[in-house]
Design a protein around this motif. Structure first.
Motif, PDB file in Angstrom:
ATOM      1  N   ASP A  65      -3.193   5.180   8.736  1.00 28.38           N
ATOM      2  CA  ASP A  65      -2.058   5.539   7.891  1.00 28.38           C
ATOM      3  C   ASP A  65      -1.129   4.383   7.529  1.00 28.38           C
ATOM      4  O   ASP A  65      -0.100   4.609   6.916  1.00 28.38           O
ATOM      5  N   ASP A  66      -1.497   3.130   7.882  1.00 33.17           N
ATOM      6  CA  ASP A  66      -0.501   2.089   7.610  1.00 33.17           C
ATOM      7  C   ASP A  66      -1.050   0.694   7.308  1.00 33.17           C
ATOM      8  O   ASP A  66      -0.552   0.029   6.425  1.00 33.17           O
ATOM      9  N   GLU A  67      -2.058   0.232   8.051  1.00 30.93           N
ATOM     10  CA  GLU A  67      -2.508  -1.155   7.904  1.00 30.93           C
ATOM     11  C   GLU A  67      -4.033  -1.213   7.876  1.00 30.93           C
ATOM     12  O   GLU A  67      -4.691  -0.756   8.813  1.00 30.93           O
ATOM     13  N   HIS A  68      -4.570  -1.793   6.807  1.00 28.80           N
ATOM     14  CA  HIS A  68      -6.029  -1.809   6.642  1.00 28.80           C
ATOM     15  C   HIS A  68      -6.510  -3.145   6.078  1.00 28.80           C
ATOM     16  O   HIS A  68      -5.736  -3.909   5.508  1.00 28.80           O
ATOM     17  N   GLY A  69      -7.803  -3.383   6.250  1.00 29.50           N
ATOM     18  CA  GLY A  69      -8.452  -4.531   5.639  1.00 29.50           C
ATOM     19  C   GLY A  69      -9.542  -4.065   4.691  1.00 29.50           C
ATOM     20  O   GLY A  69     -10.221  -3.067   4.957  1.00 29.50           O
ATOM     21  N   TRP A  70      -9.706  -4.790   3.571  1.00 33.30           N
ATOM     22  CA  TRP A  70     -10.760  -4.497   2.581  1.00 33.30           C
ATOM     23  C   TRP A  70     -11.672  -5.722   2.557  1.00 33.30           C
ATOM     24  O   TRP A  70     -11.257  -6.811   2.197  1.00 33.30           O
TER      25      TRP A  70
ATOM     26  N   PRO B 277      -5.784  -7.915   3.445  1.00 28.17           N
ATOM     27  CA  PRO B 277      -4.956  -7.011   4.257  1.00 28.17           C
ATOM     28  C   PRO B 277      -4.107  -6.137   3.329  1.00 28.17           C
ATOM     29  O   PRO B 277      -3.591  -6.616   2.312  1.00 28.17           O
ATOM     30  N   MET B 278      -3.954  -4.861   3.696  1.00 25.43           N
ATOM     31  CA  MET B 278      -3.230  -3.927   2.836  1.00 25.43           C
ATOM     32  C   MET B 278      -2.258  -3.077   3.645  1.00 25.43           C
ATOM     33  O   MET B 278      -2.609  -2.569   4.707  1.00 25.43           O
ATOM     34  N   HIS B 279      -1.044  -2.930   3.121  1.00 24.98           N
ATOM     35  CA  HIS B 279      -0.070  -1.990   3.700  1.00 24.98           C
ATOM     36  C   HIS B 279      -0.259  -0.655   2.982  1.00 24.98           C
ATOM     37  O   HIS B 279       0.342  -0.397   1.956  1.00 24.98           O
ATOM     38  N   CYS B 280      -1.133   0.169   3.536  1.00 23.74           N
ATOM     39  CA  CYS B 280      -1.490   1.425   2.886  1.00 23.74           C
ATOM     40  C   CYS B 280      -2.090   2.375   3.913  1.00 23.74           C
ATOM     41  O   CYS B 280      -2.471   1.968   5.003  1.00 23.74           O
TER      42      CYS B 280
ATOM     43  N   PHE C  33      -0.794   3.444  -1.419  1.00 21.62           N
ATOM     44  CA  PHE C  33       0.142   2.341  -1.241  1.00 21.62           C
ATOM     45  C   PHE C  33       1.580   2.832  -1.404  1.00 21.62           C
ATOM     46  O   PHE C  33       1.839   3.794  -2.132  1.00 21.62           O
ATOM     47  N   GLY C  34       2.504   2.157  -0.754  1.00 23.22           N
ATOM     48  CA  GLY C  34       3.909   2.507  -0.902  1.00 23.22           C
ATOM     49  C   GLY C  34       4.733   1.865   0.186  1.00 23.22           C
ATOM     50  O   GLY C  34       4.228   1.504   1.256  1.00 23.22           O
ATOM     51  N   LEU C  35       6.022   1.724  -0.075  1.00 29.04           N
ATOM     52  CA  LEU C  35       6.918   1.167   0.930  1.00 29.04           C
ATOM     53  C   LEU C  35       7.032   2.126   2.113  1.00 29.04           C
ATOM     54  O   LEU C  35       6.673   3.302   2.014  1.00 29.04           O
ATOM     55  N   SER C  36       7.554   1.634   3.226  1.00 28.67           N
ATOM     56  CA  SER C  36       7.722   2.469   4.411  1.00 28.67           C
ATOM     57  C   SER C  36       8.603   3.672   4.082  1.00 28.67           C
ATOM     58  O   SER C  36       9.640   3.541   3.425  1.00 28.67           O
ATOM     59  N   GLY C  37       8.157   4.838   4.526  1.00 32.57           N
ATOM     60  CA  GLY C  37       8.943   6.050   4.318  1.00 32.57           C
ATOM     61  C   GLY C  37       8.694   6.770   3.007  1.00 32.57           C
ATOM     62  O   GLY C  37       9.354   7.761   2.705  1.00 32.57           O
TER      63      GLY C  37
END
Length: 275
Positions: free
Chosen positions: A253-258, A215-218, A232-236
């Motif tokens: 634009d925010d949450e993905h799976g690889w 899971p990726m926050h990206c 990748f990057g923090l919110s905002g």
């Protein structure tokens, strides 16, 4: 306008609620304005005030510590433990609090890759929160809805506040995830991002261990040759902006799976900045 109907909280469960089910965006906007919970801006957008919380409250996000999570969760200031007994008590109180309310229920999916897709039933106290769910998650088609079976249940009741000295929470607001019962309780806060990020927390726990998915926050987009770029990057910090490239197709634009077979998929049904 459709009339509320009786809906089972869980399949084969005797507990039912009176709710508006699967309303469209126009109906939800109309309900929001008519109930004076929001207004329409000069651009046609719906404006709703979330109350004192205009962002998430990470110090008030809990995970039930039980046989599933005890040895696998990194407990601390981020993953705060909560007892099964206190969860059951709070759940029962929340169910009693909604007994005489008209609610808004939506069945949705998370994970665009159907191999990992989960069904979610979300019960909202407000129509505009249900509209957020409509925008944010993957909507079932008619056939999928007819045979829908949800894996997870979210109770999103902002007006319900915990009593810290009784319910063992830090403050009156809370988000609590129970992996054994597959139930998420959200109370005391009208900020809808708590709904979205609670499912991200669920997938962060389940996908790496059971499905071999990262899971990726990206944010992510792809060119015509199939080459994917991740931001990748923090919110905002600009993930959404950078991924909105007119020469590339947006994945999300925010949450993905690889995946192990080198595919990238969106957890959601689009992005925050819907146009």
């Amino acid at each position: 306008m459709p009339i509320p109907r009786s809906i089972h909280i869980w399949p084969n469960c005797d507990k039912t609620i009176s709710a508006y089910y699967q309303l469209n965006s126009d109906q939800l906007s109309k309900r929001t304005v008519e109930s004076k919970q929001g207004s329409i801006s000069n651009t046609g957008a719906l404006i709703a005030k979330t109350g004192k919380f205009t962002g998430r409250s990470p110090k008030d996000r809990y995970i039930v510590k039980d046989k599933i999570t005890t040895k696998l969760v990194w407990w601390g200031d981020i993953n705060i433990p909560y007892s099964s007994k206190d969860f059951d008590s709070l759940y029962d109180k929340m169910i009693r609090s909604i007994k005489n309310k008209y609610l808004y229920v939506r069945d949705v999916f998370a994970c665009a890759d159907k191999r990992y897709q989960i069904g979610i039933r979300i019960i909202n106290e407000t129509p505009w929160a249900n509209l957020f769910v409509l925008n944010m998650f993957i909507q079932p088609n008619k056939n999928e809805l007819k045979n829908f079976c949800h894996d997870w249940l979210i109770l999103n009741i902002p007006s319900f506040e915990a009593v810290p000295e009784i319910d063992q929470t830090r403050k009156s607001n809370f988000t609590i995830i129970n992996f054994s019962k597959k139930v998420i309780l959200i109370g005391g806060s009208g900020y809808t991002g708590e709904i979205k990020k609670s499912i991200f927390s669920v997938l962060n726990f389940t996908l790496p261990s059971s499905e071999n998915v990262l899971p990726m926050h990206c944010s992510a987009n792809v060119d015509n040759d199939g080459t994917t770029a991740l931001f990748f990057g923090l919110s905002g910090t600009g993930k959404t902006t950078l991924s909105a490239d007119p020469k590339r197709q947006l994945i999300g634009d925010d949450e993905h799976g690889w995946t192990a077979d080198n595919k990238v998929f969106n957890f959601e049904g689009g992005c925050y900045a819907k146009v």
